[in-house]
Design an enzyme around this catalytic site. Structure first.
Site, PDB file in Angstrom:
ATOM      1  N   CYS A 110      -3.709 -30.374 -65.943  1.00 36.20           N
ATOM      2  CA  CYS A 110      -4.209 -29.331 -66.523  1.00 36.20           C
ATOM      3  C   CYS A 110      -5.565 -30.262 -67.390  1.00 36.20           C
ATOM      4  O   CYS A 110      -4.473 -29.986 -69.404  1.00 36.20           O
ATOM      5  CB  CYS A 110      -4.066 -28.322 -66.742  1.00 36.20           C
ATOM      6  SG  CYS A 110      -5.991 -27.415 -67.344  1.00 36.20           S
ATOM      7  N   CYS A 124     -15.557 -24.992 -76.007  1.00 38.05           N
ATOM      8  CA  CYS A 124     -16.543 -24.449 -74.786  1.00 38.05           C
ATOM      9  C   CYS A 124     -17.635 -23.753 -75.514  1.00 38.05           C
ATOM     10  O   CYS A 124     -17.691 -23.040 -76.524  1.00 38.05           O
ATOM     11  CB  CYS A 124     -16.236 -24.140 -74.130  1.00 38.05           C
ATOM     12  SG  CYS A 124     -17.306 -24.207 -72.384  1.00 38.05           S
ATOM     13  N   CYS A 138      -4.108 -20.369 -68.549  1.00 40.25           N
ATOM     14  CA  CYS A 138      -6.747 -20.450 -67.597  1.00 40.25           C
ATOM     15  C   CYS A 138      -6.706 -19.010 -69.368  1.00 40.25           C
ATOM     16  O   CYS A 138      -6.154 -18.125 -69.268  1.00 40.25           O
ATOM     17  CB  CYS A 138      -6.481 -19.669 -66.523  1.00 40.25           C
ATOM     18  SG  CYS A 138      -5.363 -20.637 -65.988  1.00 40.25           S
ATOM     19  N   GLU A 179      -6.082 -29.902 -75.620  1.00 38.66           N
ATOM     20  CA  GLU A 179      -4.936 -29.618 -75.106  1.00 38.66           C
ATOM     21  C   GLU A 179      -5.393 -29.604 -73.834  1.00 38.66           C
ATOM     22  O   GLU A 179      -6.044 -30.249 -72.978  1.00 38.66           O
ATOM     23  CB  GLU A 179      -5.063 -27.849 -75.039  1.00 38.66           C
ATOM     24  CG  GLU A 179      -5.175 -27.125 -76.500  1.00 38.66           C
ATOM     25  CD  GLU A 179      -4.796 -25.663 -76.147  1.00 38.66           C
ATOM     26  OE1 GLU A 179      -3.349 -25.597 -75.585  1.00 38.66           O
ATOM     27  OE2 GLU A 179      -4.816 -25.271 -77.677  1.00 38.66           O
ATOM     28  N   CYS A 229     -18.343 -17.030 -72.006  1.00 33.51           N
ATOM     29  CA  CYS A 229     -17.216 -16.536 -71.099  1.00 33.51           C
ATOM     30  C   CYS A 229     -16.415 -15.603 -72.028  1.00 33.51           C
ATOM     31  O   CYS A 229     -16.036 -15.520 -73.154  1.00 33.51           O
ATOM     32  CB  CYS A 229     -16.831 -16.705 -69.893  1.00 33.51           C
ATOM     33  SG  CYS A 229     -17.191 -18.541 -69.734  1.00 33.51           S
ATOM     34  N   CYS A 272     -12.618 -14.993 -72.245  1.00 36.90           N
ATOM     35  CA  CYS A 272     -11.826 -17.163 -72.935  1.00 36.90           C
ATOM     36  C   CYS A 272     -11.396 -17.104 -73.917  1.00 36.90           C
ATOM     37  O   CYS A 272     -12.398 -17.023 -74.417  1.00 36.90           O
ATOM     38  CB  CYS A 272     -13.023 -17.967 -72.154  1.00 36.90           C
ATOM     39  SG  CYS A 272     -11.788 -19.613 -72.229  1.00 36.90           S
TER      40      CYS A 272
HETATM   41  N1  SAH Z   1     -14.510 -24.345 -68.061  1.00 34.89           N
HETATM   42  C1  SAH Z   1     -14.819 -24.667 -66.515  1.00 34.89           C
HETATM   43  C2  SAH Z   1     -12.527 -24.845 -66.594  1.00 34.89           C
HETATM   44  C3  SAH Z   1     -12.164 -24.271 -67.558  1.00 34.89           C
HETATM   45  S1  SAH Z   1     -11.766 -21.978 -67.359  1.00 34.89           S
HETATM   46  C4  SAH Z   1     -14.593 -23.224 -66.077  1.00 34.89           C
HETATM   47  O1  SAH Z   1     -14.694 -22.014 -66.618  1.00 34.89           O
HETATM   48  O2  SAH Z   1     -14.725 -23.072 -65.154  1.00 34.89           O
HETATM   49  C5  SAH Z   1     -10.671 -22.545 -66.453  1.00 34.89           C
HETATM   50  C6  SAH Z   1     -10.584 -21.241 -65.217  1.00 34.89           C
HETATM   51  O3  SAH Z   1     -10.318 -20.109 -66.455  1.00 34.89           O
HETATM   52  C7  SAH Z   1     -11.791 -20.255 -65.410  1.00 34.89           C
HETATM   53  O4  SAH Z   1     -11.712 -20.421 -63.384  1.00 34.89           O
HETATM   54  C8  SAH Z   1     -11.739 -19.353 -65.676  1.00 34.89           C
HETATM   55  O5  SAH Z   1     -12.597 -18.284 -65.175  1.00 34.89           O
HETATM   56  C9  SAH Z   1     -10.210 -18.714 -65.869  1.00 34.89           C
HETATM   57  N2  SAH Z   1      -9.812 -18.029 -67.448  1.00 34.89           N
HETATM   58  C10 SAH Z   1     -10.148 -18.456 -68.151  1.00 34.89           C
HETATM   59  N3  SAH Z   1     -10.516 -17.511 -69.095  1.00 34.89           N
HETATM   60  C11 SAH Z   1      -9.020 -16.553 -69.089  1.00 34.89           C
HETATM   61  C12 SAH Z   1      -8.645 -15.415 -68.674  1.00 34.89           C
HETATM   62  N4  SAH Z   1      -7.947 -15.454 -70.202  1.00 34.89           N
HETATM   63  N5  SAH Z   1      -7.402 -15.576 -67.720  1.00 34.89           N
HETATM   64  C13 SAH Z   1      -7.129 -16.097 -66.890  1.00 34.89           C
HETATM   65  N6  SAH Z   1      -8.625 -16.547 -66.346  1.00 34.89           N
HETATM   66  C14 SAH Z   1      -9.032 -16.976 -67.391  1.00 34.89           C
HETATM   67 FE1  SF4 Z   2     -15.621 -22.383 -71.290  1.00 39.84          FE
HETATM   68 FE2  SF4 Z   2     -13.760 -20.719 -70.815  1.00 39.84          FE
HETATM   69 FE3  SF4 Z   2     -16.208 -20.038 -69.467  1.00 39.84          FE
HETATM   70 FE4  SF4 Z   2     -14.470 -21.984 -69.059  1.00 39.84          FE
HETATM   71  S1  SF4 Z   2     -13.822 -19.799 -68.885  1.00 39.84           S
HETATM   72  S2  SF4 Z   2     -16.533 -22.515 -68.843  1.00 39.84           S
HETATM   73  S3  SF4 Z   2     -13.437 -22.938 -70.907  1.00 39.84           S
HETATM   74  S4  SF4 Z   2     -15.812 -20.435 -71.858  1.00 39.84           S
END
Ligand code: SAH
Ligand code: SF4
Length: 335
Positions: free
Chosen positions: A96, A103, A327, A83, A107, A110
């Site tokens: 982006c 990944c 995000c 994406e 987290c 996410c």
């Molecule tokens: N993996 C990297 C970059 C991709 S995620 C990282 O984690 O930084 C990009 C951003 O989206 C990160 O700051 C993450 O904390 C945020 N993010 C992930 N899931 C989210 C959600 N459900 N709502 C809002 N932000 C989210």
């Molecule tokens: Fe991976 Fe999502 Fe965590 Fe970023 S926020 S490191 S994309 S699992």
């Protein structure tokens, strides 16, 4: 491919300047096909095109949001898809891009995490996302105006060599010529790789996904904290060699009743004291399989006020929520 890769691909029988001609055609003029490189002799164009391809990803689907955001599902050579999202804003479009398919970092808030890791992207596939979206939106002529964020699918620091190579290609004045200042990489906090990136001559700006104010709470939300402790992460940020024009960004996803209290905000201020940084807050973008809720707007406002007294703090508005482009929602959603 960088210039040195092209030299190798062309072989020793070709004069030095050929690689440069191909490089400029690919990244400066951004041709879509090798046979279009008019500076090359016809025979060489033909033979090159028969062995190599300009491996831009192809469009699988494009979703257009009512707020102007566009989410692209791009197909790679091995049929996997990633994406890429374009967020238009007056005079400051942002692309982006993804660094991995899925990944491996787990987290809890996410949606990309739910996919696991399929594979890392090549440098060409990372650059290809930018070229594809730029071409699809007529951004090629106004390249100085768009920003790139490596905040799509994947943990870019777990694919650092390819991410750095892509950055060199994107910033090369003889190629795409995008300023280093316009590229930002966001990481969940892979400490040794943060140190490694700091040593690279050409590198994006650094953003850290903080997302919690205590070791314990971060461990719950981002299990990677068990390996890379919050305290050590902040130490790595203090030691990070910022360039004169650069500041760190800390991102913080607000989860209702989990990490959104005034006490959390005060602890964030304490953690980041004396760092040259700003904080970007984002209220959770909810999704299926995500066991958290979005905080009330009043809570978000109060949190922001506390941090703002100590350092710049912005609220990121969600973009493309209706097309699952925001995000944490990137999961190769078809709908
Ligand atoms: N993996 C990297 C970059 C991709 S995620 C990282 O984690 O930084 C990009 C951003 O989206 C990160 O700051 C993450 O904390 C945020 N993010 C992930 N899931 C989210 C959600 N459900 N709502 C809002 N932000 C989210
Ligand atoms: Fe991976 Fe999502 Fe965590 Fe970023 S926020 S490191 S994309 S699992």
């Amino acid at each position: 491919m960088e210039l040195s890769d092209l030299r190798e691909a062309l072989g020793p029988s070709q004069p030095e300047f050929r690689a440069k001609q191909v490089y400029e055609a690919l990244y400066h003029q951004k041709v879509a096909d090798l046979v279009q490189i008019s500076t090359l002799p016809a025979a060489l164009r033909g033979s090159l095109a028969s062995v190599h391809e300009v491996g831009l990803p192809t469009l699988d689907k494009r979703f257009d949001s009512i707020d102007g955001t566009r989410r692209y599902l791009l197909r790679l050579a091995d049929t996997r898809t990633v994406e890429t999202v374009l967020m238009p804003e007056a005079g400051r479009d942002t692309v982006c891009i993804s660094s991995q398919v899925g990944c491996p970092v787990d987290c809890k808030f996410c949606m990309t995490a739910l996919m696991g890791l399929e594979r890392s992207l090549t440098a060409g596939e990372i650059v290809g996302q930018v070229l594809f979206v730029a071409r699809d939106n007529g951004l090629l002529e106004e390249r100085s105006r768009f920003n790139i964020v490596m905040m799509g699918m994947g943990e870019p620091l777990l694919n650092l060599p390819n991410v750095l190579k892509a950055t060199r290609i994107l910033t090369d004045p003889k190629g795409c010529a995008i300023s280093e200042r316009r590229i930002t990489l966001s990481t969940s906090g892979i400490i040794p790789k943060i140190e490694e990136m700091g040593q690279a001559a050409v590198r994006p700006k650094l953003a850290i996904s903080l997302n919690a104010s205590t070791e314990e709470s971060r461990r719950q939300l981002m299990p990677i904290t068990r390996k890379y402790h919050l305290k050590d992460l902040i130490d790595a940020c203090r030691a990070y060699p910022l360039r004169a024009w650069e500041a760190l960004t800390f991102e913080y996803v607000l989860l209702k009743d989990i990490n959104d209290t005034d006490a959390d905000a005060r602890r964030v201020v304490g953690l980041l004291a004396n760092l040259n940084c700003k904080v970007n807050l984002i209220a959770l973008n909810p999704g299926p399989g995500i066991p958290f809720e979005k905080p009330e707007p009043g809570r978000v406002g109060s949190f922001q006020q506390i941090i703002r007294r100590a350092m710049p703090c912005f609220l990121r508005k969600p973009r493309g929520l209706d097309i699952f482009a925001a995000c944490g929602q990137l999961k190769r959603n078809e709908g």
